[in-house]
Every structure is written in C-alpha cells, then in structure tokens.
Scaffold this motif. Sequence first.
Motif, mmCIF file in Angstrom:
data_model
loop_
_atom_site.group_PDB
_atom_site.id
_atom_site.type_symbol
_atom_site.label_atom_id
_atom_site.label_comp_id
_atom_site.label_asym_id
_atom_site.label_seq_id
_atom_site.Cartn_x
_atom_site.Cartn_y
_atom_site.Cartn_z
ATOM 1 N N SER A 1 9.697 4.699 -3.810
ATOM 2 C CA SER A 1 9.636 3.432 -4.544
ATOM 3 C C SER A 1 9.313 2.269 -3.609
ATOM 4 O O SER A 1 8.519 1.385 -3.963
ATOM 5 C CB SER A 1 10.958 3.168 -5.270
ATOM 6 O OG SER A 1 11.210 4.168 -6.210
ATOM 7 N N ALA A 2 9.913 2.257 -2.425
ATOM 8 C CA ALA A 2 9.636 1.197 -1.456
ATOM 9 C C ALA A 2 8.183 1.264 -0.993
ATOM 10 O O ALA A 2 7.517 0.230 -0.855
ATOM 11 C CB ALA A 2 10.582 1.310 -0.269
ATOM 12 N N GLY B 1 10.347 -2.585 6.910
ATOM 13 C CA GLY B 1 11.730 -2.897 6.688
ATOM 14 C C GLY B 1 12.315 -2.143 5.503
ATOM 15 O O GLY B 1 13.402 -1.600 5.595
ATOM 16 N N ALA B 2 11.568 -2.102 4.390
ATOM 17 C CA ALA B 2 12.106 -1.463 3.185
ATOM 18 C C ALA B 2 12.194 0.050 3.345
ATOM 19 O O ALA B 2 13.098 0.674 2.800
ATOM 20 C CB ALA B 2 11.241 -1.811 1.974
ATOM 21 N N LEU B 3 11.275 0.646 4.099
ATOM 22 C CA LEU B 3 11.320 2.096 4.310
ATOM 23 C C LEU B 3 12.315 2.480 5.404
ATOM 24 O O LEU B 3 12.779 3.619 5.444
ATOM 25 C CB LEU B 3 9.931 2.618 4.684
ATOM 26 C CG LEU B 3 8.923 2.688 3.551
ATOM 27 C CD1 LEU B 3 7.543 3.029 4.088
ATOM 28 C CD2 LEU B 3 9.350 3.714 2.525
ATOM 29 N N ALA B 4 12.639 1.541 6.281
ATOM 30 C CA ALA B 4 13.559 1.846 7.376
ATOM 31 C C ALA B 4 14.967 2.163 6.871
ATOM 32 O O ALA B 4 15.630 3.052 7.407
ATOM 33 C CB ALA B 4 13.605 0.685 8.361
ATOM 34 N N THR B 5 15.402 1.465 5.850
ATOM 35 C CA THR B 5 16.782 1.651 5.377
ATOM 36 C C THR B 5 17.045 3.063 4.865
ATOM 37 O O THR B 5 18.008 3.697 5.302
ATOM 38 C CB THR B 5 17.135 0.589 4.326
ATOM 39 O OG1 THR B 5 16.925 -0.693 4.900
ATOM 40 C CG2 THR B 5 18.582 0.708 3.896
ATOM 41 N N MET C 1 11.001 -10.778 -0.147
ATOM 42 C CA MET C 1 9.576 -11.019 0.122
ATOM 43 C C MET C 1 8.693 -10.502 -1.010
ATOM 44 O O MET C 1 7.600 -11.016 -1.226
ATOM 45 C CB MET C 1 9.167 -10.334 1.430
ATOM 46 C CG MET C 1 9.725 -11.007 2.660
ATOM 47 S SD MET C 1 9.394 -10.095 4.178
ATOM 48 C CE MET C 1 7.645 -9.810 4.071
ATOM 49 N N ALA C 2 9.175 -9.498 -1.735
ATOM 50 C CA ALA C 2 8.372 -8.912 -2.815
ATOM 51 C C ALA C 2 8.088 -9.915 -3.928
ATOM 52 O O ALA C 2 7.112 -9.766 -4.665
ATOM 53 C CB ALA C 2 9.076 -7.686 -3.392
ATOM 54 N N LEU D 1 17.671 -5.225 7.004
ATOM 55 C CA LEU D 1 16.271 -4.830 6.847
ATOM 56 C C LEU D 1 15.802 -4.828 5.395
ATOM 57 O O LEU D 1 14.731 -5.337 5.086
ATOM 58 C CB LEU D 1 16.057 -3.432 7.436
ATOM 59 C CG LEU D 1 16.404 -3.261 8.912
ATOM 60 C CD1 LEU D 1 16.337 -1.800 9.309
ATOM 61 C CD2 LEU D 1 15.485 -4.105 9.772
ATOM 62 N N PHE D 2 16.589 -4.247 4.520
ATOM 63 C CA PHE D 2 16.129 -4.041 3.149
ATOM 64 C C PHE D 2 16.197 -5.311 2.303
ATOM 65 O O PHE D 2 15.230 -5.665 1.627
ATOM 66 C CB PHE D 2 16.924 -2.922 2.478
ATOM 67 C CG PHE D 2 16.407 -2.558 1.122
ATOM 68 C CD1 PHE D 2 15.243 -1.824 0.982
ATOM 69 C CD2 PHE D 2 17.079 -2.954 -0.019
ATOM 70 C CE1 PHE D 2 14.753 -1.494 -0.268
ATOM 71 C CE2 PHE D 2 16.597 -2.633 -1.272
ATOM 72 C CZ PHE D 2 15.435 -1.901 -1.393
ATOM 73 N N ASP D 3 17.330 -5.993 2.318
ATOM 74 C CA ASP D 3 17.501 -7.166 1.462
ATOM 75 C C ASP D 3 16.462 -8.266 1.725
ATOM 76 O O ASP D 3 15.890 -8.805 0.774
ATOM 77 C CB ASP D 3 18.924 -7.713 1.561
ATOM 78 C CG ASP D 3 19.938 -6.818 0.861
ATOM 79 O OD1 ASP D 3 19.514 -5.855 0.183
ATOM 80 O OD2 ASP D 3 21.146 -7.062 0.987
#
Length: 142
Positions: free
Chosen positions: A122-123, A1-5, A58-59, A51-53
Amino acid sequence: GALATPAVMACLALPYFSSILMGVDQPKALHIAVALGTMQTLLSKTAKYALFDPTTQMAYIPLDDESKVKGKAAIEVLGSRIGKSGGSLIQQGLVMIFGDIISAAPALTVIYYCVLVWWAYSAHRLGILFSAKTDETKSHKR
C-alpha cells in the motif's frame, strides 16, 4: 520513509516471534521473549512516528483543500478506529479459537507478516500515486 517502517517492524519482530515459537515454558525464555518484545515495540513505534507519520502527511500535499480535509478526516478518524478495533477483534478471535494468546502465536505471526506485506504494498502504491499527482500538479502550473 513509508516503506522503511514495515521493513523495520518485520526485522524487529523476527527475533521476538522466534523466541515465542521456541517456547516460553522456562522463566529465562519468558524473560528473553519479554525483553525482545519490549525492544520491538519501542523501536517499531519510534520508526512509525519518526518515518511513517511525516510521510503520510506529505501524501496530502498535491491535493486540493477539500480533498485534504476529507482525506485527513477519513484516514485519521475512521482508519485509526477501524484499525484498532479490527486488531482487537482478531486478537479476541484467536484467543477464542486457541485458548490463549501464546498458543495462537503461530497464527498471529502469519497474520502480522501478512499485514506488513499489505502495508508495504500500500505504501509503495501510494508512492506511485503521489508521484503521478505531483507531476500532474506541476504540469498544470506551467
């Protein structure tokens, strides 16, 4: 999700920046650039919010309560403000150097893609740290 954005944003920005770099001196070219820019902005924001938020929230899961509170405060307050003001500062600097934002488009394109690469790195790095912390938390619970 974080890399998709950042990947989605990179793909969507390509036609937009291409249309700008080819020139917007004709009304039809300007119309195409505006339409592509509008679609890029809407779809990029959709990807970010969908996707990102949720992924960023979750982090915080494997952290202790104090780290969660401090981390969220630092990221959501300071990170947001520094990001927005930093973007404005870069844009103003480009306008001062190039005279207008259209003339600065080649430099803006390079900066945009550099930021996306940094964001993706970074993601990815955060994913590695998240996995390590999650594994550490699981091993302590056993």
